[in-house]
Write a protein that holds these residues in place. Structure first.
Motif: not given
Length: 480
Positions: A71-91
């Protein structure tokens, strides 16, 4: 090897190495470590393994949305992928190296922080990471970022505006280095320039599924999916045990070496929950600061390159201005993200650009814990330094684009995110300025290695994934 071992089979078991997370930091650390040592290794991954076919069928990289994990105090998104391989999936697989002077920001320009290692120390590991990912790149980039080995693949075909820029500014303008294959490999097709890089339909982009499964399926490694690490238990200056949650129940494993590579938000939250904080734990959350710009061209068509981003321009990057204004990197886009030009016969006479500036690690931007001890992001905004760098870049953009027949330039506004999570567990000389040392080992808990972009002590304009991979390979070589 057991991919998706049941938690009851490992609870209270002891391992030589326990790895938390499976993105760039963790996977490349293991790739390097396994070349030098045999060990009993457990990998704990919060998400599941989603194959490329599953991702295409469901139109997403993961079934666990990142916004559900903080959760956050701001509207800015922080994008990442939770899953095997992490950010290699979505980059998007952009792989520029950091500029050599990015490592010496404080000593050269009096702002930010220096890295405890230099470009030359990391360069061989850049080469190794580029080999693993079969990076396509422009050999002319060696003029700015010296190389000891050539790029594994030839550069992508530039667009017509790129070619004009390169002819006029050969020392500043280069084909984008990328892990989107220019030439097909045994496991990857050549890039089809479909412009859907977050989920490549041709499987041309390097991912865990097509390039790292040899790590996760190694006979020395057991992978426990669906396992959210909650705490690191410590005593007498070392991490003794890891507590993780699976299916609503908590389990404990012990290990000699602990490798923390969740991501810049979740790794910091794990540290805070564990009571292994300190002045810098969670502090300095940041990413580069981006803006969309569009140029109308007179008689020059665009969108004839062979991948989504075809050019990278360093004309506004390094120099004395960095003492007051951030470096800026200009990405030349081969996609019509703002639409084509609505004029007969001139549909392609348009050039989308992305300007990215570096940011500083601000103490006011940090990860803390909410009432349930889950990650909470406190975000004030980019540093004045980043904003000033962007203003300078916009002012000088017409001069930069002088080799092109530009009719007008339109500011399309600030980008919500660059999808990079950096800086919350920074590296440095000692505990007075950082969390981990030059080898990514925690200053106090010497059996704890922290990997990934959370360790970055400054924010380059360049995409961070290649550097994260190189740092992990270096750390593995030092430990193994």
């Amino acid at each position: 090897m057991v991919l998706d071992i049941r938690p009851d089979k490992i609870a209270r078991e002891h391992f030589d190495v326990v790895v938390i997370g499976s993105g760039f930091g963790s996977a490349f650390f293991l790739h390097g470590f396994l070349q030098h040592r045999k060990a009993r290794i457990l990998l704990l991954e919060w998400g599941r393994h989603n194959s490329h076919a599953w991702q295409l069928e469901h139109g997403t990289n993961t079934d666990l949305k990142d916004e559900q994990t903080y959760s956050s105090n701001a509207t800015k998104p922080w994008n990442y992928t939770i899953g095997l391989g992490g950010g290699t999936n979505c980059w998007f697989a952009q792989t520029p190296r950091l500029h050599p002077n990015d490592f010496r920001l404080k000593s050269l320009y009096g702002v930010g922080h220096d890295w405890p290692i230099g470009y030359d120390e990391l360069e061989p590991f850049y080469c190794e990471a580029e080999t693993v990912m079969a990076i396509s790149g422009d050999p002319d980039m060696a003029a700015i970022m010296p190389r000891s080995q050539p790029f594994p693949q030839p550069p992508h075909r530039m667009s017509t505006p790129d070619r004009l820029m390169k002819a006029a500014r050969p020392d500043q303008h280069f084909a984008m280095p990328t892990a989107r294959a220019r030439v097909a490999t045994e496991t990857r097709s050549a890039c089809c320039a479909s412009l859907r890089c977050w989920l490549c339909p041709a499987d041309a982009k390097f991912t865990a599924n097509n390039g790292l499964m040899h790590v996760f399926e190694h006979p020395d490694i057991s992978v426990c999916l669906g396992s959210e690490v909650r705490r690191l238990d410590h005593a007498a200056g070392s991490i003794r045990a890891v507590t993780f949650r699976h299916g609503g129940r908590e389990h404990v494993v012990t290990g000699d070496l602990i490798v923390l590579g969740a991501n810049g938000i979740q790794s910091a939250a794990i540290m805070l929950r564990s009571g292994v904080g300190g002045e810098f734990v969670g502090r300095g959350l940041h990413e580069s600061y981006g803006r969309n710009v569009e140029a109308y061209l007179d008689g020059v068509d665009n969108f004839d390159g062979s991948t989504i981003t075809t050019g990278l321009n360093f004309g506004l990057y390094d120099g004395e201005h960095r003492s007051k204004q951030a470096a800026a990197l200009v990405y030349f886009e081969n996609r019509w993200q703002h639409g084509l030009r609505a004029e007969r016969g001139r549909l392609r006479q348009i050039l989308p650009l992305v300007i990215v500036t570096e940011d500083l690690l601000e103490a006011e931007n940090f990860v803390s814990l909410d009432e349930n001890e889950n990650a909470f992001i406190n975000y004030k905004g980019p540093a004045d330094y980043a904003v000033a760098g962007m203003a300078r870049a916009l002012e000088k953009l017409p001069e930069l684009l002088a080799p092109l027949p530009v009719e007008k330039i339109t500011d399309r506004g600030i980008r919500g995110t660059e999808s990079h999570v950096q800086g919350t567990l920074r590296m440095g000389k000692d505990r007075s300025d950082s969390v981990v040392d030059r080898d990514l080992i925690h200053h106090e808990f010497r059996n704890l290695v922290i990997v990934g972009t959370s360790t970055f002590p400054s924010c380059s304009c360049a995409n961070p994934s290649l550097t994260a991979a190189a740092l992990s390979l270096r750390a593995a070589s030092r430990i193994a």
